[in-house]
Design an enzyme around this catalytic site. Structure first.
Site, PDB file in Angstrom:
ATOM      1  N   LYS A   1       0.697  -0.959   0.180  1.00 12.59           N
ATOM      2  CA  LYS A   1       0.042  -0.186  -0.067  1.00 12.59           C
ATOM      3  C   LYS A   1       0.889   0.799  -0.152  1.00 12.59           C
ATOM      4  O   LYS A   1       1.032   2.201  -0.543  1.00 12.59           O
ATOM      5  CB  LYS A   1      -1.209  -0.285   1.757  1.00 12.59           C
TER       6      LYS A   1
ATOM      7  N   LYS B   1      -0.160  10.665   5.822  1.00  8.93           N
ATOM      8  CA  LYS B   1      -0.158  10.198   6.817  1.00  8.93           C
ATOM      9  C   LYS B   1       1.084   8.887   6.230  1.00  8.93           C
ATOM     10  O   LYS B   1       1.456   7.942   6.329  1.00  8.93           O
ATOM     11  CB  LYS B   1      -1.556   9.528   7.334  1.00  8.93           C
TER      12      LYS B   1
HETATM   13  P1  NAD Z   1     -12.744   8.236   8.660  1.00 11.00           P
HETATM   14  O1  NAD Z   1     -11.526   8.928   8.822  1.00 11.00           O
HETATM   15  O2  NAD Z   1     -13.437   8.383   7.616  1.00 11.00           O
HETATM   16  O3  NAD Z   1     -13.334   6.594   8.642  1.00 11.00           O
HETATM   17  C1  NAD Z   1     -12.499   6.106  10.142  1.00 11.00           C
HETATM   18  C2  NAD Z   1     -13.425   5.560  11.098  1.00 11.00           C
HETATM   19  O4  NAD Z   1     -12.721   5.167  11.901  1.00 11.00           O
HETATM   20  C3  NAD Z   1     -14.346   7.206  11.335  1.00 11.00           C
HETATM   21  O5  NAD Z   1     -16.477   6.239  11.314  1.00 11.00           O
HETATM   22  C4  NAD Z   1     -13.855   7.351  12.849  1.00 11.00           C
HETATM   23  O6  NAD Z   1     -14.624   7.305  14.077  1.00 11.00           O
HETATM   24  C5  NAD Z   1     -13.191   5.244  12.978  1.00 11.00           C
HETATM   25  N1  NAD Z   1     -13.409   4.714  14.424  1.00 11.00           N
HETATM   26  C6  NAD Z   1     -11.174   5.735  14.906  1.00 11.00           C
HETATM   27  N2  NAD Z   1     -11.419   5.707  15.948  1.00 11.00           N
HETATM   28  C7  NAD Z   1     -12.508   4.453  15.874  1.00 11.00           C
HETATM   29  C8  NAD Z   1     -12.440   3.895  17.597  1.00 11.00           C
HETATM   30  N3  NAD Z   1     -10.948   3.399  18.484  1.00 11.00           N
HETATM   31  N4  NAD Z   1     -13.102   2.951  17.087  1.00 11.00           N
HETATM   32  C9  NAD Z   1     -13.722   2.432  16.313  1.00 11.00           C
HETATM   33  N5  NAD Z   1     -13.867   3.419  15.433  1.00 11.00           N
HETATM   34  C10 NAD Z   1     -13.168   4.533  15.395  1.00 11.00           C
HETATM   35  O7  NAD Z   1     -11.247   7.453   7.145  1.00 11.00           O
HETATM   36  P2  NAD Z   1     -11.450   6.647   5.760  1.00 11.00           P
HETATM   37  O8  NAD Z   1     -11.420   7.859   4.990  1.00 11.00           O
HETATM   38  O9  NAD Z   1     -12.600   5.505   5.406  1.00 11.00           O
HETATM   39  O10 NAD Z   1      -9.896   5.723   5.801  1.00 11.00           O
HETATM   40  C11 NAD Z   1     -10.142   5.006   6.674  1.00 11.00           C
HETATM   41  C12 NAD Z   1      -8.865   4.242   6.082  1.00 11.00           C
HETATM   42  O11 NAD Z   1      -8.599   3.151   4.631  1.00 11.00           O
HETATM   43  C13 NAD Z   1      -7.555   4.768   6.379  1.00 11.00           C
HETATM   44  O12 NAD Z   1      -6.575   4.840   6.384  1.00 11.00           O
HETATM   45  C14 NAD Z   1      -7.140   5.051   5.124  1.00 11.00           C
HETATM   46  O13 NAD Z   1      -6.253   5.925   4.572  1.00 11.00           O
HETATM   47  C15 NAD Z   1      -7.278   3.750   4.175  1.00 11.00           C
HETATM   48  N6  NAD Z   1      -8.000   4.078   3.052  1.00 11.00           N
HETATM   49  C16 NAD Z   1      -8.406   5.340   2.609  1.00 11.00           C
HETATM   50  C17 NAD Z   1      -9.731   5.416   1.194  1.00 11.00           C
HETATM   51  C18 NAD Z   1     -10.108   6.471   1.216  1.00 11.00           C
HETATM   52  O14 NAD Z   1      -9.959   7.221  -0.355  1.00 11.00           O
HETATM   53  N7  NAD Z   1     -11.135   7.439   2.277  1.00 11.00           N
HETATM   54  C19 NAD Z   1      -8.296   5.102   0.226  1.00 11.00           C
HETATM   55  C20 NAD Z   1      -7.802   4.169   0.068  1.00 11.00           C
HETATM   56  C21 NAD Z   1      -8.091   3.728   2.226  1.00 11.00           C
END
Ligand code: NAD
Length: 297
Positions: free
Chosen positions: A171, A239
């Site tokens: 990744k 990040k």
């Molecule tokens: P986001 O911030 O939208 O979602 C994260 C969720 O986790 C939130 O709903 C938050 O409330 C919850 N959370 C945080 N701490 C928590 C805990 N201790 N217990 C329970 N829930 C908790 O982030 P995202 O965009 O969904 O991304 C998630 C992961 O996927 C990241 O690592 C990101 O780098 C990766 N990612 C994101 C994308 C994208 O386009 N958004 C694409 C590929 C990969």
């Protein structure tokens, strides 16, 4: 069909968990934001009172959280996954985190006889909604074989890249290529715009040639259309680049181009642009040239 606990219902976790429901799996979900849980329970999932509770009610637990410290808290911390997970269950962390943290979490799982895979994704929200993510996995083949059919409900490509941590190394490679591509696209379209050309015409002219890419096709229209709604936030890409540079430091690998783009990203975050889509990395080049890339009427 499996009993699956899903922790983290953000931009990515929400559509991914909805695709698991659509595929017929039984889900128990948890997020620290209650409304996100309510949306999934309305769609047919069960409600977890904590990550531990969701894990206790499941055979397979999936986490989709922002970064390594969040994964450590939700898995290793109080009321975390490992407090609830039974021996023989499987944790699949689909967050993008430092590979070293994935290995730490993997070792803690092993000590509790919980199998572990790190399985970050690429493709962003649109592919999370379509169930066509690219999923890159680290862990044991036998664990991968058990979970692959579930991952296929969320992704169109599911690849075992090596041992625990390998998913996140893959990744990071992906994120380096994407960030550097966006930065290069920004410089190219700023140059074209400042020279008086229509950036839309330039995009159309080059997209079928060697400079064409999935990144260009997804991000140039956003830049030209001045649409920076995330998608994938600049803060999250910061990040990933930080994790890439940390991993590179520990392996003594120089990453000069990645470092440069990471500095641009820091500067954009300082200007309050961290919540823009990462297509906004191109704004760094715009600021230097005092020009905005936008379609000519
Ligand atoms: P986001 O911030 O939208 O979602 C994260 C969720 O986790 C939130 O709903 C938050 O409330 C919850 N959370 C945080 N701490 C928590 C805990 N201790 N217990 C329970 N829930 C908790 O982030 P995202 O965009 O969904 O991304 C998630 C992961 O996927 C990241 O690592 C990101 O780098 C990766 N990612 C994101 C994308 C994208 O386009 N958004 C694409 C590929 C990969």
């Amino acid at each position: 069909m499996s009993k699956i606990g899903f922790v983290g219902l953000g931009i990515m976790g929400k559509p991914m968990s909805k695709n698991l429901l659509k595929a017929g799996h039984e889900l128990v979900v948890f997020d620290v934001v209650a409304e996100r849980v309510d949306e999934l329970t309305a769609a047919g999932a069960g409600k977890g009172a904590s990550a531990a509770d969701a894990a206790a009610k499941s055979e397979i637990i999936i986490t989709m959280l922002p970064d390594g410290p969040d994964v450590e808290k939700a898995v290793l911390g109080p009321a975390g996954v490992l407090e609830g997970a039974a021996g023989g269950s499987i944790l699949v962390d689909m967050s993008s985190i430092n590979p070293l943290v994935a290995q730490k979490v993997g070792a803690a799982c092993e000590a509790k006889a919980v199998e572990f895979l790190d399985a970050p994704v690429s493709g962003g929200e649109p592919k999370a909604i379509d169930g066509t993510l690219a999923i890159m996995v680290g862990g044991k083949q036998e664990t991968f074989d058990k979970v692959a059919p579930i991952l296929q409900a969320m992704g169109s490509s599911v690849t075992l890249a090596g041992e625990v941590g390998a998913g996140n190394v893959t990744k990071l490679a992906n994120q380096i290529i994407v960030a550097c591509n966006i930065a290069a696209m920004g410089e190219a379209l700023v140059l074209a715009t400042k020279a008086g050309l229509n950036p839309e015409t330039v995009f159309q002219a080059i997209k079928g040639g060697l400079a064409g890419s999935t990144v260009l096709n997804a991000k140039a229209p956003m830049l030209i259309g001045r649409n920076f709604k995330p998608g994938f936030r600049i803060n999250l890409h910061h990040k990933d680049l930080r994790n890439a540079l940390q991993a590179a430091e520990s392996l003594r690998v120089p990453l000069p181009i990645t470092s440069l783009v990471q500095q641009m990203v820091v500067s954009l975050i300082n200007e309050g642009k961290g919540d823009l889509d990462h297509s906004g990395i191109a704004q760094f080049a715009e600021q230097g040239a005092k020009v905005e890339v936008r379609k000519k009427a």
